[in-house]
Each structure stands twice: as structure tokens, then as C-alpha cells.
Design a protein around this motif. Structure first.
Motif, mmCIF file in Angstrom:
data_model
loop_
_atom_site.group_PDB
_atom_site.id
_atom_site.type_symbol
_atom_site.label_atom_id
_atom_site.label_comp_id
_atom_site.label_asym_id
_atom_site.label_seq_id
_atom_site.Cartn_x
_atom_site.Cartn_y
_atom_site.Cartn_z
ATOM 1 N N GLY A 1 13.314 5.659 -3.058
ATOM 2 C CA GLY A 1 14.661 6.216 -3.019
ATOM 3 C C GLY A 1 15.416 5.976 -4.308
ATOM 4 O O GLY A 1 15.001 5.211 -5.176
ATOM 5 N N ARG A 2 16.545 6.666 -4.463
ATOM 6 C CA ARG A 2 17.329 6.581 -5.686
ATOM 7 C C ARG A 2 17.962 5.197 -5.859
ATOM 8 O O ARG A 2 18.187 4.477 -4.894
ATOM 9 C CB ARG A 2 18.433 7.637 -5.687
ATOM 10 C CG ARG A 2 17.935 9.069 -5.644
ATOM 11 C CD ARG A 2 19.085 10.043 -5.832
ATOM 12 N NE ARG A 2 20.152 9.829 -4.852
ATOM 13 C CZ ARG A 2 21.350 10.401 -4.916
ATOM 14 N NH1 ARG A 2 21.628 11.219 -5.912
ATOM 15 N NH2 ARG A 2 22.268 10.173 -3.994
ATOM 16 N N VAL A 3 18.251 4.870 -7.108
ATOM 17 C CA VAL A 3 18.951 3.639 -7.448
ATOM 18 C C VAL A 3 20.213 4.013 -8.202
ATOM 19 O O VAL A 3 20.197 4.877 -9.089
ATOM 20 C CB VAL A 3 18.069 2.706 -8.306
ATOM 21 C CG1 VAL A 3 18.874 1.522 -8.829
ATOM 22 C CG2 VAL A 3 16.866 2.224 -7.501
ATOM 23 N N ARG A 4 21.315 3.356 -7.850
ATOM 24 C CA ARG A 4 22.586 3.647 -8.502
ATOM 25 C C ARG A 4 22.682 2.891 -9.825
ATOM 26 O O ARG A 4 22.478 1.671 -9.872
ATOM 27 C CB ARG A 4 23.754 3.265 -7.604
ATOM 28 C CG ARG A 4 25.093 3.789 -8.123
ATOM 29 C CD ARG A 4 26.136 3.791 -7.051
ATOM 30 N NE ARG A 4 27.330 4.515 -7.453
ATOM 31 C CZ ARG A 4 28.337 4.796 -6.635
ATOM 32 N NH1 ARG A 4 28.280 4.409 -5.376
ATOM 33 N NH2 ARG A 4 29.392 5.457 -7.071
ATOM 34 N N VAL A 5 22.998 3.614 -10.875
ATOM 35 C CA VAL A 5 23.104 3.055 -12.221
ATOM 36 C C VAL A 5 24.572 2.820 -12.548
ATOM 37 O O VAL A 5 25.414 3.697 -12.351
ATOM 38 C CB VAL A 5 22.465 4.004 -13.254
ATOM 39 C CG1 VAL A 5 22.825 3.572 -14.670
ATOM 40 C CG2 VAL A 5 20.959 4.040 -13.072
ATOM 41 N N GLY B 1 20.206 -2.034 -4.296
ATOM 42 C CA GLY B 1 20.220 -0.612 -4.610
ATOM 43 C C GLY B 1 20.995 -0.253 -5.851
ATOM 44 O O GLY B 1 21.248 0.923 -6.093
ATOM 45 N N MET B 2 21.402 -1.251 -6.662
ATOM 46 C CA MET B 2 22.182 -0.996 -7.861
ATOM 47 C C MET B 2 21.477 -1.580 -9.079
ATOM 48 O O MET B 2 20.695 -2.520 -8.970
ATOM 49 C CB MET B 2 23.589 -1.591 -7.749
ATOM 50 C CG MET B 2 24.434 -0.981 -6.667
ATOM 51 S SD MET B 2 26.146 -1.556 -6.763
ATOM 52 C CE MET B 2 26.623 -0.881 -8.347
ATOM 53 N N ASP C 1 28.551 5.941 -14.308
ATOM 54 C CA ASP C 1 28.069 5.775 -12.935
ATOM 55 C C ASP C 1 27.171 6.957 -12.602
ATOM 56 O O ASP C 1 27.573 8.112 -12.758
ATOM 57 C CB ASP C 1 29.270 5.713 -11.983
ATOM 58 C CG ASP C 1 28.871 5.307 -10.574
ATOM 59 O OD1 ASP C 1 27.670 5.174 -10.310
ATOM 60 O OD2 ASP C 1 29.780 5.125 -9.739
ATOM 61 N N GLY C 2 25.951 6.684 -12.143
ATOM 62 C CA GLY C 2 25.037 7.771 -11.789
ATOM 63 C C GLY C 2 23.845 7.264 -10.994
ATOM 64 O O GLY C 2 23.816 6.107 -10.546
ATOM 65 N N TRP C 3 22.880 8.141 -10.819
ATOM 66 C CA TRP C 3 21.701 7.813 -10.005
ATOM 67 C C TRP C 3 20.436 8.156 -10.791
ATOM 68 O O TRP C 3 20.409 9.140 -11.527
ATOM 69 C CB TRP C 3 21.705 8.609 -8.691
ATOM 70 C CG TRP C 3 22.869 8.335 -7.807
ATOM 71 C CD1 TRP C 3 24.110 8.899 -7.872
ATOM 72 C CD2 TRP C 3 22.915 7.412 -6.728
ATOM 73 N NE1 TRP C 3 24.925 8.388 -6.904
ATOM 74 C CE2 TRP C 3 24.214 7.478 -6.170
ATOM 75 C CE3 TRP C 3 21.988 6.541 -6.158
ATOM 76 C CZ2 TRP C 3 24.597 6.701 -5.080
ATOM 77 C CZ3 TRP C 3 22.374 5.773 -5.073
ATOM 78 C CH2 TRP C 3 23.667 5.852 -4.544
ATOM 79 N N ILE C 4 19.409 7.349 -10.609
ATOM 80 C CA ILE C 4 18.097 7.657 -11.191
ATOM 81 C C ILE C 4 17.054 7.553 -10.091
ATOM 82 O O ILE C 4 17.189 6.747 -9.163
ATOM 83 C CB ILE C 4 17.747 6.710 -12.361
ATOM 84 C CG1 ILE C 4 17.723 5.249 -11.890
ATOM 85 C CG2 ILE C 4 18.703 6.892 -13.526
ATOM 86 C CD1 ILE C 4 17.246 4.286 -12.954
ATOM 87 N N PRO C 5 16.021 8.384 -10.141
ATOM 88 C CA PRO C 5 14.969 8.300 -9.124
ATOM 89 C C PRO C 5 14.131 7.043 -9.298
ATOM 90 O O PRO C 5 13.898 6.580 -10.411
ATOM 91 C CB PRO C 5 14.142 9.569 -9.371
ATOM 92 C CG PRO C 5 14.374 9.895 -10.809
ATOM 93 C CD PRO C 5 15.771 9.462 -11.123
ATOM 94 N N ALA C 6 13.695 6.478 -8.195
ATOM 95 C CA ALA C 6 12.841 5.292 -8.215
ATOM 96 C C ALA C 6 11.987 5.292 -6.965
ATOM 97 O O ALA C 6 12.215 6.076 -6.039
ATOM 98 C CB ALA C 6 13.677 4.015 -8.296
ATOM 99 N N GLU C 7 11.009 4.440 -6.943
ATOM 100 C CA GLU C 7 10.125 4.339 -5.795
ATOM 101 C C GLU C 7 10.921 3.876 -4.570
ATOM 102 O O GLU C 7 11.675 2.912 -4.636
ATOM 103 C CB GLU C 7 9.014 3.327 -6.097
ATOM 104 C CG GLU C 7 7.986 3.210 -4.983
ATOM 105 C CD GLU C 7 6.872 2.253 -5.369
ATOM 106 O OE1 GLU C 7 6.441 1.476 -4.508
ATOM 107 O OE2 GLU C 7 6.444 2.298 -6.539
#
Length: 799
Positions: free
Chosen positions: A98-102, A162-163, A90-96
Motif C-alpha cells: 500500500g501507499r506511504v505518505r511522504v 504509514g508515514m 505532502d504526498g504519497w508514493i507507492p510501496a509494498e
């Protein structure tokens, strides 16, 4: 006969189209504001539910580690011991945007009853494997991800906004992880499995997250929106009440005639109910359409608010269910019933030979005003009891609602007392009549003035809260954004190379390295700081032990943000256990506005020696001057992309832009509520206009011209609006105090100082006077143009 009677009743609206317009408009606006807010709340809670279902594995328990990630070898041992578990990253990556949860998972071991398994139904599992593996995301999220990752992105309506769902190996590559964040525990387990505490004492089993967990965090925001929607709906009903009251008053001769012709009272009331039901359904349908448009316009701002303050992900797209439409129609019908109940009761009690002379139906007696004042005292006592004996958001909003209700209910009595005091200074008969007549009009205008008071108080209270937050936030940014230039490395291994490159080109380099972990049962960000005097000079501390910074740089202390400290009642000197068993002492508490989670700051050497999975990509650079030359050198000589650099002013502007988007919703609702209050004043004045001829005709007969009477009516409305505005200031400041000192603290975990902004009050006062003036302009103009025959006719009738 029924059709004839209904036709006679409806004929009134053909002769009075403006009254029909105000009735439909008032009910439509009320329904639109209420249903739009409810649509936004429903969309947000739907996103929470979808996200919690996927993150929590559809109600599955989780195995977590007290020391951070779970190694692959530990997972293998647990599986061999008979446990049916599935690993998750479970983590976050930057995207256009705002962040997206991975969320990385193993499709083969994931339990079939998990939320993740349900989300990937219909998608070929084989597409998740391979290099690069496919990513599954909601359509709006997929558009943002396609430009941020090289992996193929597959849009799916089954994935929460957002996921991004992917194979666990793909997630490990994207996030740079080696272990697992948690293990999902299947519901059906072998009875012969080895107890987990015997295998690994540092692991524990916790229940899955639910939508209610995030819902509790965001309750304050949704309650705030609901309060605005309910306030706007109530103000809209004042318009409906005025329009219905005027129609009933003007049709009293028709009612008397129909009763004299033999129409039973029950039949008359029933047909009036049918008439109002038709209008309610029409206005409700229009209001629902307007509410959908309003919700669609405001939802992106709401999504930015929830993402920025609470860390909750809601996409800015709107999907509506039939239940929403039905609830909108229901609230329109119920609102119409509430607004017309008094008029219908009077029709039911009217005798066949009742006199047809006009009178103000909404005229309140002195006894009724005293009862209203007693009810205001009861609401105030309830609010104070909630503040004294209650706790949490529920008590905060009970305090807020009690104060607003008490102020609104007490307004007519307070205005009557003020007008009586001013009347004692009157000189001459005209001034004496003016103040006495103004007091006489108070009952008829009380609902509209109460609506104006609530709208003004909401504007002042929310405006004070937002501006106090803005002033505090801006000052906090000035202190916290101490670096002149911020850079992000694409390759973390080039950190030492960057430090060497900047050795002779910058006055100092401040690494902004951190790791995500869990402290005291909740997620935290753990940052490391270097030993530099700029932190002592610029980092604001709310509470600190003596020589706090020296203790931190010596590796013997830590700073925690206000959210973490208030959530767990921490103070300087308290012990703090960090991931992987690192124990330290709290040296200070610092303000951290806008951050939804806890944060800990320790010495950078301690961070790097204790934890291996550190994000080492961000740096702050002190240039001591301009940044243009250094930016050019970093691009040309070091090879850093231009988009990986941002200077202090740009970062501050970006942060403030997020702030503006965050509170755009409350600003729009403030304006709409004030506009509806102005319309309520207009309908009330129009209702009273035709009823006041018996009071105005004698004054006209004594020599006051119709134009003078029109000006007097305009001045009267402005005076009442000005007095209401002056009374709204202390009410609004009380509202602001509750928002800042009670609700904000319970909801966000930080306390804000309260500042006063008299300039904003002055602008709002001018706006309220303008709204009241515009609302009274038409009734005053109609009075000035009133045919003399109408005024003379008053003396020919029995009064």
C-alpha cells in the motif's frame, strides 16, 4: 469461621467442575471479545493521533493556497515580511503493501514545538541532506519502503505508522514537485510582520488537523466494532448469569445450613462476592490474553479496512498499554457483578429457615414480562424519535441500538403469544402438556434466546449489508473497468511515444491522468477524460443534466462523485470552483464506491492546459479481445516492464480481494457472537435441567420414558431456536436498512441499494438449529440417562 465458610462454598465447584468451566469460559470469552475490540480501536486512534501531530505540526496553524501549491518565491517573500514559517511537501508514493505518505520538511526552519521536530529528535539532521537524503519511517513502514526507494531508510519508533519523513528537497525529487503544499506557522510571531492578506490575497491561514478530524471520519467503523464487542460481551454475560444462577440454586441447602449455624447474611453475601471476585480476576486475565491474540489476528484486516475505505493509515502491529490490561480486568469484574446481582440479592433476603426445595430463580412472572414489553415499547419509541428528529452518526446508532433492544426485550412476550396460539391446535394431553411446559420454560431461557436473537439479527443485518455492497461493487466494477489492459509508465515523458506505438495495435487509448488538489475546503482528485463513446455507454451516473457528456467534452462541465456531492449538497447545474481559479458547472454525479475523498472529472484537454503538475503515467487500453499479444509487444518492442501492466480481470480480482479483506473483521465477529450465543443456550438448559425434575417426574410416572423425555427436550430447544430465527429475520433486515440507508450514508457519503439473500438466511437458520441442537444434546442425554431413583425421590419431598 470465615475460612471454613469460604471452603464450604468453594467445595461446590470441586464437585461441579463443568459449571466452573462454563463460568470461566463465558466470562473469558466476553472479556476477550470486548477487550480485543477496544485494543484495536485504541491502536487505530493512537495512529491517528501520531499522524495528526506530525501532519498538523503539533497544533500549528497552516498557510494554504487557493490555487494549489505555494511557489518558492512566495515562501521567500513571506519570510522576508517577518513571518516565521516552515515549508512542507505532502504526498504519497507507492510501496509494498500500500501507499506511504511522504512528508518533506526543512529541518532548519521547522519550529521546535512541532510534531515533526519531536519525531526527528536523536537523529542526526545532517543525514537528511545530501543526495540521496535519508528517510525516517516507523519500523514496519521502513521495511516496505526499502524495496520501493533508493534512499537510505532509517527506522524510528517516533514516526507515525504509514508515514515517511525526509528533507524537503528529497520529497520534491521523489514526488516531482516544484512548490510547497503548505507552510507551518510558528506560535511565536513578530508583531511587526506584514499582514498575510496584504502580501498574497490568495493565501489563507487554517488551524492544523487533529486526531479528532480523522476520528470523526472513522467513527462509524469504530462504533461498529464497539457495538459488536458490547454485543458479544452481553451474550457472554448470559453464560455467566446461567452458571452463577445454577450454582446459587444448587447451593440453597448449603446456604440454609450455614444460616442455621449462625453465619450472618451479610458475611455469607460478602464471601460469595469474594468467591466471584476470584473467578472474575482469573477469567479476566485469561480473557485479556485471548483478547490480545484476537486483536493481533484481526488488526491487519482492520488496517486494510481503514486504509481502503477511509484512507487512514494504521499499521498491522499491536502495542498495548497497562491501561488496557486494567480496563479488561475492570470490565470482567463489572460484568460478573452485573450477572450475579440478582442471585446475591436473593441470598441476602433468604431467611435462616427458608425451604431448600429447588426452583427456577430466573422464573419471571406475568407482571415482569409485561414490564419488559413496556420497556421494549419505550426503546422502540426512542429509536423512532432518533430517526425522526436526530441526524448524524449518533442518531443512526441510537436508532440501531433502540431497534435491537426493543426486539430483544419483546422476544419472550412474542414467543409466549406464538406458543399460546399453537397450543390451541394441540391434540391430546401430551401435546397440551408439551406446549404449556414450553411456555413455562420461557422465563428461564429468555436470556439465552435474546442472545441468540441478537446474534442472528447481527449476522443477517451485517451479512445483508456486506452482500449488498458486494453485489453493487461488482456491478460497478464491471461498468467502470472498461479498458482491457492498464499500464503505468516509469517515465511520464514517454506518453506520446506510447500513444504512437498503440495507434495501430489497439482500438483506443484512454489516458488516466489526474492531479490532487483542494475543492470546497477538502482534498480531491481531479481526472481528465478523452472524448470516447465508451464513457457514455459504461459510466454510471446517479444524477445528470441533459447532454452531460457533451458539456464535459466541450470543457463546459464536470462530473463529481457521490461523496463530494452529498458532503456539500451539490447537484447538476451548480457552479464549482476548482484549483487555480478554474470555474465550471456540475453536469452530473456518479457513484464511486470505496473512495474516501472527493473526485472531479473534466475534459482531458482542459486538465492539461490548466494544470502543469499532472500525473501522466497511467493509461487504459482497449484491445477488443485478448491482451496477451499486446502485453508481449509492449515488453519486447516498447520496453515496458511486465509488472507495469495489469489486465481487467486481474484488476477486478485485486479490487475484490481488497473488499474481502475489508469486511473480514465483521465476518469473524459474527461467527464468534453466534458461537457465544450457542454456549449461552447450553448453560441455560443445564441450569434448568436439575430444576425441572418436579415438572418431569409426574409425566414420567404417567408412562413417558426417560428417552422420550430427552427427545422432547431436544425438540423443544429446536422449536424455540427456529421461532427465534424466524423472528430474527425482520429484525436483521431492519438492522441492514439502518446500516445501508442511515449509517452508511452518514459515514461514507454514498448510498447503497439493499438486496435480499434468502439463501444466506437458510444457511444461517440451519446453523442456528445446529447450534441449538448441539447445546441441548447434552442436557437431553443427561435426562435420558437420569436414574429413576432421582425421579421417584421427587414424590418423597414436599412440593
Amino acid at each position: 469461621m470465615t475460612r471454613t465458610v469460604l471452603s464450604a462454598l468453594l467445595s461446590h465447584w470441586r464437585r461441579q467442575p463443568f459449571q466452573l468451566l462454563t463460568l470461566i469460559l463465558g466470562l473469558s470469552l466476553a472479556t476477550a471479545l470486548w477487550s480485543g475490540v477496544q485494543a484495536i480501536n485504541a491502536e487505530a486512534r493512537k495512529s491517528y493521533s501520531e499522524a495528526a501531530d506530525v501532519l498538523g505540526g503539533g497544533g500549528l496553524s497552516e498557510i494554504l493556497s487557493e490555487t494549489g501549491s505555494i511557489p518558492v518565491s512566495t515562501y521567500a517573500t513571506i519570510r522576508r515580511a517577518g513571518w516565521r514559517v516552515a515549508p512542507v511537501i505532502d504526498g504519497w508514493i507507492p510501496a509494498e503493501g500500500g501507499r506511504v505518505r511522504v512528508l518533506g520538511f526543512d529541518p532548519l526552519s521547522m519550529p521546535s514545538d512541532s510534531g515533526t521536530s519531536a519525531a526527528i529528535q536523536g537523529v542526526g539532521i545532517s543525514s537528511f541532506f545530501g543526495t540521496p537524503g535519508s528517510i525516517l519511517a516507523a519500523p514496519a513502514t521502513a521495511d516496505r519502503l526499502e524495496r520501493a526507494v533508493e534512499n537510505p531508510v532509517v527506522p524510528s519508533e517516533a514516526v507515525a505508522p504509514g508515514m515517511a519523513l525526509m528533507d524537503i528537497s528529497t520529497a520534491a525529487r521523489l514526488l516531482g514537485r516544484e512548490g510547497f503544499d503548505r507552510l507551518l506557522v510558528a506560535k511565536d510571531q513578530s508583531p511587526f510582520r506584514t499582514p498575510l492578506e496584504e502580501l498574497f490575497p490568495n493565501l489563507r491561514i487554517e488551524p492544523a488537523a487533529t486526531a479528532e478530524d480523522l476520528g470523526r471520519l472513522t467513527d462509524s467503523f469504530h462504533l461498529n466494532l464497539t457495538a459488536f464487542g458490547l454485543l458479544s460481551f452481553a451474550v457472554g454475560l448470559f453464560i455467566v448469569n446461567g452458571a452463577v444462577g445454577l450454582a446459587f440454586e444448587q447451593r440453597r441447602p448449603v446456604f440454609r445450613t450455614l444460616r442455621a449455624l449462625g453465619v450472618p447474611s451479610r458475611t455469607l453475601v460478602l464471601l460469595l462476592v469474594v468467591e466471584l471476585l476470584i473467578f472474575a480476576l482469573i477469567a479476566g486475565a485469561i480473557g485479556i490474553l485471548l483478547g490480545y491474540v484476537l486483536a493481533a489476528l484481526l488488526l491487519p484486516g482492520v488496517a486494510a479496512t481503514l486504509r481502503g475505505i477511509y484512507g487512514a493509515t494504521v499499521e498491522g502491529t499491536l502495542t498495548l498499554s497497562p491501561l488496557w490490561w486494567l480496563s479488561g480486568l475492570a470490565i470482567a469484574v463489572l460484568g460478573t457483578a452485573a450477572a450475579s446481582a440478582t442471585g446475591l440479592a436473593r441470598v441476602a433476603r433468604m431467611t435462616p429457615l427458608a425451604p431448600a426445595r429447588p426452583r427456577a430463580w430466573a422464573m419471571a412472572t406475568g407482571r415482569a414480562m409485561k414490564q419488559q414489553l413496556a420497556l421494549a415499547a419505550f426503546c422502540l419509541a426512542g429509536a423512532l424519535s432518533a430517526m425522526t428528529f436526530g441526524s448524524g452518526l449518533t442518531a443512526g446508532f441510537a436508532l440501531l441500538g433502540g431497534l435491537l433492544l426493543a426486539a430483544a426485550l419483546a422476544l419472550p412476550s412474542v414467543l409466549a403469544a406464538l406458543l399460546a396460539a399453537v397450543a390451541r391446535t394441540a391434540k391430546g394431553p401430551l401435546q397440551t402438556w408439551f406446549w404449556a411446559d414450553t411456555r413455562q420454560q420461557l422465563p428461564g431461557l429468555s436470556l439465552a434466546l435474546m442472545a441468540l436473537l441478537l446474534a442472528l439479527a447481527a449476522n443477517i443485518g451485517v451479512g445483508t449489508m456486506v452482500e449488498s455492497f458486494r453485489k453493487t461493487f461488482t456491478g460497478w466494477l464491471d461498468q467502470r473497468l472498461v479498458s482491457d489492459l492498464y499500464v503505468t509508465l516509469e517515465d511520464e515523458t514517454r506518453g506520446d511515444e506510447l500513444l504512437s506505438f498503440l495507434d495501430s495495435r489497439a482500438q483506443g487509448v484512454l489516458p488516466i491522468w489526474h492531479i490532487d488538489g483542494e475543492v470546497l475546503g477538502g482534498p480531491v482528485e481531479i481526472y481528465g477524460v478523452v472524448n470516447h463513446p465508451i464513457y457514455i455507454e459504461n459510466w454510471p451516473l446517479l444524477d445528470a443534466a441533459p447532454d452531460a457528456w457533451n458539456a464535459i467534452h466541450a470543457g463546459q462541465g464536470a462530473l463529481v462523485n457521490e461523496q463530494l456531492a452529498r458532503r456539500h449538497d451539490l447537484a447538476p447545474g451548480d457552479p464549482l470552483i476548482l484549483p487555480q481559479g478554474l470555474t465550471t458547472t456540475i453536469a452530473g454525479v456518479y457513484s464511486d464506491y470505496g473512495n474516501p475523498i472527493g473526485q472531479v472529472v473534466i475534459a482531458l484537454p482542459l486538465l492539461t492546459t490548466t494544470y502543469s503538475e499532472i500525473d501522466r503515467s497511467d493509461f487504459g487500453i482497449l484491445t477488443g479481445g485478448g491482451t496477451d499479444d499486446l502485453r508481449a509487444e509492449l515488453v519486447s518492442d516498447f520496453g515496458l516492464p511486465e509488472e507495469n501492466m495489469i489486465d481487467q480481470s486481474a484488476l477486478k480480482a485485486f479490487s475484490l480481494s481488497i473488499f474481502e479483506r475489508t469486511f473480514a473483521v465483521t465476518g469473524v465477529l459474527n461467527v464468534l457472537t453466534l458461537g457465544v450465543a450457542g454456549l449461552a443456550i447450553l448453560t441455560s438448559l443445564l441450569t434448568l435441567a436439575s430444576m425441572r425434575l418436579p415438572q418431569l417426574a409426574p409425566v414420567w410416572a404417567l408412562g413417558i420414558t426417560r428417552a422420550q423425555l430427552g427427545r422432547i427436550e431436544l425438540i423443544r430447544a429446536l422449536i424455540l431456536a427456529m421461532l427465534t430465527f424466524l423472528l430474527a429475520i425482520p429484525v436483521g433486515l431492519g438492522l441492514a436498512w439502518v446500516l445501508l440507508a442511515v449509517i452508511n450514508l452518514e459515514a461514507f457519503g454514498w448510498r447503497l441499494p439493499m438486496f435480499l439473500f434468502p439463501g444466506d438466511w437458510l444457511r444461517l437458520g440451519v446453523l442456528s438449529l445446529a447450534a441449538a441442537g448441539l447445546a441441548s444434546l447434552w442436557p437431553a442425554w443427561k435426562l435420558a440417562r437420569r436414574p429413576p431413583a432421582d425421579l421417584i425421590r421427587v414424590f418423597a419431598q414436599e412440593r
